[in-house]
Motif scaffolding. Sequence first.
Motif, short mmCIF file in Angstrom:
data_model
loop_
_atom_site.label_atom_id
_atom_site.label_comp_id
_atom_site.label_asym_id
_atom_site.label_seq_id
_atom_site.Cartn_x
_atom_site.Cartn_y
_atom_site.Cartn_z
N MET A 52 -2.00 2.20 24.15
CA MET A 52 -2.68 1.50 23.06
C MET A 52 -2.63 -0.03 23.22
SD MET A 52 -4.20 3.64 21.30
CE MET A 52 -4.80 2.36 20.20
N TYR A 53 -1.65 -0.52 24.00
CA TYR A 53 -1.62 -1.97 24.28
C TYR A 53 -2.82 -2.31 25.18
CZ TYR A 53 -0.06 -6.59 25.73
OH TYR A 53 -0.01 -7.94 25.99
N THR B 239 -7.99 -1.70 17.03
CA THR B 239 -7.02 -0.61 17.20
C THR B 239 -5.90 -0.66 16.15
OG1 THR B 239 -5.77 -1.93 18.80
CG2 THR B 239 -7.44 -0.44 19.70
N GLN C 102 -7.86 8.51 23.11
CA GLN C 102 -7.87 7.92 21.78
C GLN C 102 -9.29 7.52 21.40
OE1 GLN C 102 -5.16 7.65 19.80
NE2 GLN C 102 -6.47 6.90 18.15
N LEU D 265 -1.53 -8.85 20.49
CA LEU D 265 -2.61 -8.60 21.45
C LEU D 265 -3.33 -9.89 21.85
CD1 LEU D 265 -4.14 -5.35 19.89
CD2 LEU D 265 -2.91 -5.51 22.06
N PHE E 94 -14.97 3.39 19.34
CA PHE E 94 -14.20 2.88 20.47
C PHE E 94 -13.35 4.04 20.98
CE2 PHE E 94 -10.66 -0.27 21.81
CZ PHE E 94 -11.20 -0.40 23.07
N THR E 95 -13.57 4.40 22.25
CA THR E 95 -12.89 5.58 22.77
C THR E 95 -12.36 5.30 24.18
OG1 THR E 95 -13.17 7.94 23.22
CG2 THR E 95 -15.08 6.57 23.62
N ALA E 96 -11.21 5.88 24.50
CA ALA E 96 -10.64 5.68 25.84
C ALA E 96 -9.82 6.89 26.25
CB ALA E 96 -9.75 4.44 25.88
N ARG E 97 -9.86 7.15 27.56
CA ARG E 97 -8.97 8.15 28.15
C ARG E 97 -7.97 7.40 29.02
NH1 ARG E 97 -8.92 10.98 32.97
NH2 ARG E 97 -7.84 12.98 32.84
N PHE E 98 -6.68 7.71 28.81
CA PHE E 98 -5.63 7.02 29.56
C PHE E 98 -5.42 7.76 30.88
CE2 PHE E 98 -4.80 6.51 24.99
CZ PHE E 98 -5.06 5.15 24.90
N PHE F 213 -5.14 -11.96 19.89
CA PHE F 213 -6.37 -12.30 19.16
C PHE F 213 -6.20 -13.67 18.49
CE2 PHE F 213 -7.32 -7.86 19.55
CZ PHE F 213 -8.69 -7.72 19.38
N ARG G 69 -3.07 10.82 25.93
CA ARG G 69 -4.12 11.10 26.90
C ARG G 69 -5.46 10.46 26.51
NH1 ARG G 69 -5.24 14.56 31.13
NH2 ARG G 69 -3.14 13.90 31.72
N SER H 59 -10.18 -4.10 23.61
CA SER H 59 -10.93 -4.41 22.38
C SER H 59 -11.03 -5.92 22.18
CB SER H 59 -10.28 -3.74 21.16
OG SER H 59 -9.13 -4.45 20.72
N ARG H 60 -9.95 -6.64 22.58
CA ARG H 60 -9.98 -8.10 22.47
C ARG H 60 -11.04 -8.68 23.40
NH1 ARG H 60 -5.13 -11.71 24.72
NH2 ARG H 60 -6.39 -13.56 25.15
N MET I 232 -5.55 -0.54 25.54
CA MET I 232 -6.79 -0.34 24.77
C MET I 232 -7.01 -1.52 23.82
SD MET I 232 -7.86 3.09 22.65
CE MET I 232 -9.58 3.39 22.16
N GLY I 233 -5.92 -2.04 23.28
CA GLY I 233 -6.01 -3.20 22.38
C GLY I 233 -6.53 -4.43 23.11
N LEU I 234 -6.06 -4.65 24.35
CA LEU I 234 -6.55 -5.79 25.14
C LEU I 234 -8.03 -5.61 25.48
CD1 LEU I 234 -3.62 -6.51 27.63
CD2 LEU I 234 -4.24 -7.82 25.59
N TYR J 274 4.45 -5.97 21.20
CA TYR J 274 3.50 -4.94 20.76
C TYR J 274 4.24 -3.78 20.09
CZ TYR J 274 -0.10 -1.53 20.34
OH TYR J 274 -0.94 -0.59 19.80
#
Lengths: 139, 141
Positions: free
Chosen positions: A58-59, B42, B73, B31, A84-88, B33, B71, A65-66, A61-63, A28
Amino acid sequence: MATLTDFSAGDELFTRSFPIDRADLVEYAKASGDHNPIHQDEAAAKAAGLPNVIAHGMYTMGLASRAVSEWVEQVGLDAQLSDFTARFAKPVVVPADTGAEIVVTAKVRKLHEDGALEINLVVTSGADKVLAPARATLR
Amino acid sequence: MLNPSYVGRSLPATQPVTITAQSVAAFARSLGFADESTPPPTYLISLTLPASNSLVDDPDFGLDFTRVLHREQRFNYLRPVEIGHSLTCTVTVESIKTVAGNELLSLRTDVAEEGKSGDEAQVAKVWTTLFVAGDAAMEGK
């Protein structure tokens, strides 16, 4: 074929789990251009105050999204992800020997009046909620 | 500490980057896909992250990247990103908030297609919020 209006608030959509390891993070890093050493090198991670190497936010978050994309395909929706939004919330710690597991659970948060379907994702690793909140909107 | 006078400031648009089949396939594969010819949701992070390099490197701004954690995104897509598109990124410092001695830096990146203008050019808006640890948090490590 399903349509977005087939769903309503509270519907449970799917649970997906992804085992991950250090090699995944190296791949990644190369693909994304994010070479921060805390995602690959144990000494660098510990120097930054982390318990061990952690996955790129982001890895994860990427999973997530998959997981959404595969569900869209599986149920035969003709829809695009529009937001698409996320808080880590917590890091995903990835030990060299055991790796880690990321689990994505999806429920409908809201069907908007304009027909957009907003999905609430709960993403965990072990006992920790790692993405909280995370939301995906399909149109 | 970050320089608060940067709030509201935009960096110059980046040089256009053409989306190649190779970069999309590598990102999609990393990822897992199955479809390696469509940019994953992303994918734009691979453009928006380097777009803020000049801000990270600007000594007047005062960002110490060794203290930074990602934090939040958000991606808001106005239309799909496709292989062959030539895209520019314009980064704006939206806000700097101080919370218990730490700072939260929010950046918005407007992603646009080169050669088009106005609403037609817009591809996506991407928000990144960085947590910048203050001295107390660093000492606690």
